[in-house]
Design a protein around this motif. Structure first.
Motif, PDB file in Angstrom:
ATOM      1  N   THR A 177       0.828  -1.211   0.000  1.00  0.00           N
ATOM      2  CA  THR A 177       0.000   0.000   0.000  1.00  0.00           C
ATOM      3  C   THR A 177       0.858   1.256   0.000  1.00  0.00           C
ATOM      4  N   GLU A 180       2.275   1.734  -3.397  1.00  0.00           N
ATOM      5  CA  GLU A 180       1.251   2.243  -4.307  1.00  0.00           C
ATOM      6  C   GLU A 180       0.966   3.717  -4.041  1.00  0.00           C
ATOM      7  N   LEU A 181       0.941   4.094  -2.745  1.00  0.00           N
ATOM      8  CA  LEU A 181       0.732   5.500  -2.406  1.00  0.00           C
ATOM      9  C   LEU A 181       1.877   6.357  -2.934  1.00  0.00           C
ATOM     10  N   GLY A 182       3.096   5.816  -2.859  1.00  0.00           N
ATOM     11  CA  GLY A 182       4.234   6.562  -3.399  1.00  0.00           C
ATOM     12  C   GLY A 182       4.087   6.812  -4.889  1.00  0.00           C
ATOM     13  N   ARG A 183       3.675   5.762  -5.608  1.00  0.00           N
ATOM     14  CA  ARG A 183       3.472   5.937  -7.056  1.00  0.00           C
ATOM     15  C   ARG A 183       2.334   6.915  -7.338  1.00  0.00           C
ATOM     16  N   THR A 184       1.262   6.816  -6.526  1.00  0.00           N
ATOM     17  CA  THR A 184       0.133   7.734  -6.724  1.00  0.00           C
ATOM     18  C   THR A 184       0.537   9.173  -6.436  1.00  0.00           C
ATOM     19  N   ASN A 185       1.299   9.374  -5.352  1.00  0.00           N
ATOM     20  CA  ASN A 185       1.749  10.730  -5.014  1.00  0.00           C
ATOM     21  C   ASN A 185       2.654  11.303  -6.090  1.00  0.00           C
ATOM     22  N   ALA A 186       3.511  10.434  -6.649  1.00  0.00           N
ATOM     23  CA  ALA A 186       4.384  10.914  -7.731  1.00  0.00           C
ATOM     24  C   ALA A 186       3.562  11.347  -8.944  1.00  0.00           C
ATOM     25  N   LEU A 188       0.439  12.285  -8.849  1.00  0.00           N
ATOM     26  CA  LEU A 188      -0.309  13.489  -8.471  1.00  0.00           C
ATOM     27  C   LEU A 188       0.571  14.728  -8.530  1.00  0.00           C
ATOM     28  N   GLN A 189       1.817  14.605  -8.055  1.00  0.00           N
ATOM     29  CA  GLN A 189       2.728  15.747  -8.114  1.00  0.00           C
ATOM     30  C   GLN A 189       3.002  16.152  -9.553  1.00  0.00           C
ATOM     31  N   GLN A 190       3.151  15.152 -10.417  1.00  0.00           N
ATOM     32  CA  GLN A 190       3.368  15.465 -11.833  1.00  0.00           C
ATOM     33  C   GLN A 190       2.164  16.190 -12.424  1.00  0.00           C
TER      34      GLN A 190
END
Length: 417
Positions: A177, A180-186, A188-190
């Motif tokens: 999790t 996955e949150l790290g990938r989602t945050n990346a 989102l930041q992009q």
């Protein structure tokens, strides 16, 4: 260093020094209780020899285990030898179970998967014998007690193993999790970075609009500026015409002249698409403060101005838009609302600027107001158009007899330096 690293370091220290520490504690307690539990004579010498052998075994393993923590033949042999020493010592003195209990903590590190249950059971036999009063049991009752205690220990081991499995599964899910949150945050930041770039581009495009739109904007600006100035001049001259006091008349004539000069400057600057006069050399808060104060002096109404948040040096287009909206709202309050009190608040809120103008006038029904007044002004629609031109919004709340509130919300775009 995070919490996980700290826990891993402490476990590594325990795995290195735990067996020696527990062996030392067991030896001290067993020595102190030797006479009580009957460890005398030959048993005492045998226990002493086994203790020396256990220390030698732990010293050898401390050096050998540096090769790696993975289970191997050497680690399995070390586990069996240590269990044999702990079992024999516990047979001689039950307090050596302090050393035997270390077998519970090393099964995963020392034994392969197929031998772990056997290793746990062997350690449970040693500990249960100590808890039952010593090995071997002396009669049927002692054997029954030993069997019951061993069964309890085995059930507890099974329960703890089940809970450990659940915890490992939860840890794996949590790690997945977090990843996955790290990938989602990346992602989102992009997306935020792309939106910020697009937002800046839209502002530039709005500022550099086409010639036709710019002419309409300038027409509205000149019209509203001159109308407000002339309204103020007429009001001052009405006072002059109705007063016999020469001093009062002179004061209002001076105000009318000042308004005339100010309006002329505004008209010239509007034609050349420059910022309002009030913004010359000043930030928006100072310009609004002076505008509100001058409006209060002209109308005789109480006018308050407040700034909240940390003031920023705004982009010229944003500052000019908010100032023009304020001037239009104040003009409407003087001409139509009959307000005795007006409050203007400029709020810096993160990435937005909010301008609120409230009055205690007659109020009106916003839905019943036409797009343009009879006098040809641009009114509420003009203020909305100004806000929308810089990607903002404008809302009006009013009802007859309850005053009016105008709120403009625009992006906070800092001045180009």
């Amino acid at each position: 260093m995070d919490v996980i690293e700290v826990v891993e370091q402490r476990w590594a220290m325990f795995h290195r020094w735990g067996p020696v520490a527990l062996l030392t504690v067991a030896t001290l307690v067993a020595s102190a209780s030797a006479d009580v539990v009957g460890t005398t004579g030959g048993k005492r010498y045998a226990a002493a020899g086994l203790v020396v052998a256990a220390y030698a075994l732990e010293t050898w393993w401390t050096r050998a285990s540096r090769r790696g923590p993975a289970p191997s033949r050497a680690s399995a042999g070390y586990y069996v030898l240590r269990w044999a020493l702990a079992f024999t010592l516990t047979w001689l003195n039950t307090f050596f179970a302090f050393y035997a209990v270390i077998g519970y903590f090393y099964v995963d590190r020392l034994l392969p998967q197929r031998l772990r249950k056997a290793g746990l059971f062997a350690s449970a036999v040693t500990v249960a014998g100590s808890q039952a009063g010593g090995l071997p049991p002396h009669d049927h009752v002692a054997w029954a007690m030993f069997g019951a205690i061993l069964a309890v220990n085995v059930m507890l081991l099974a329960l703890f193993a089940h809970l450990a499995g659940l915890e490992d599964a939860r840890a794996r899910v949590q790690a997945e999790t977090i990843a996955e949150l790290g990938r989602t945050n990346a992602a989102l930041q992009q997306a935020l970075d792309e939106n910020a770039a697009l937002h800046a581009q839209l502002l530039v495009q709005a500022r550099e609009a086409g010639v036709a739109d710019e002419r309409r904007r300038l027409a509205a600006e000149i019209h509203d500026t001159l109308a407000q100035g002339l309204t103020g001049i007429i009001a001052q001259l009405h006072v002059v015409a109705g007063t016999p006091d020469g001093t009062v008349a002179r004061e209002h004539v001076d105000r009318a002249l000042g308004l005339a000069r100010h309006s002329l400057g505004e008209a010239r600057r509007s034609v050349h698409n420059l910022a309002p006069v009030a913004l010359d050399g000043n930030g928006l808060p100072e310009a609004l403060k002076r505008t509100v104060a001058e409006w209060g002096e002209r109308t005789g109404a109480r006018a308050d101005f407040t700034v909240t948040g940390t003031a920023e040096h705004l982009h010229d287009e944003v500052a000019a838009t908010l100032l023009r909206i304020t001037e239009e709202a104040l003009s409407n309050a003087a001409r139509h609302a009959g307000a005795s009190r007006v409050g203007v608040t400029l709020s810096f809120m993160g990435d937005e600027v909010v301008l609120d103008i409230r009055d205690d006038g007659h109020g009106f029904d916003p839905l019943a107001v036409p797009a343009r007044t009879r006098a040809g002004g641009f009114g509420l629609d003009g203020m909305r158009a100004r806000a929308q031109r810089i990607a903002g919004t404008l809302t009006v709340e009013s009802e007859p007899g309850h005053g009016t509130a105008v709120s403009a919300r625009v992006p906070l775009v800092r001045h180009d330096r």
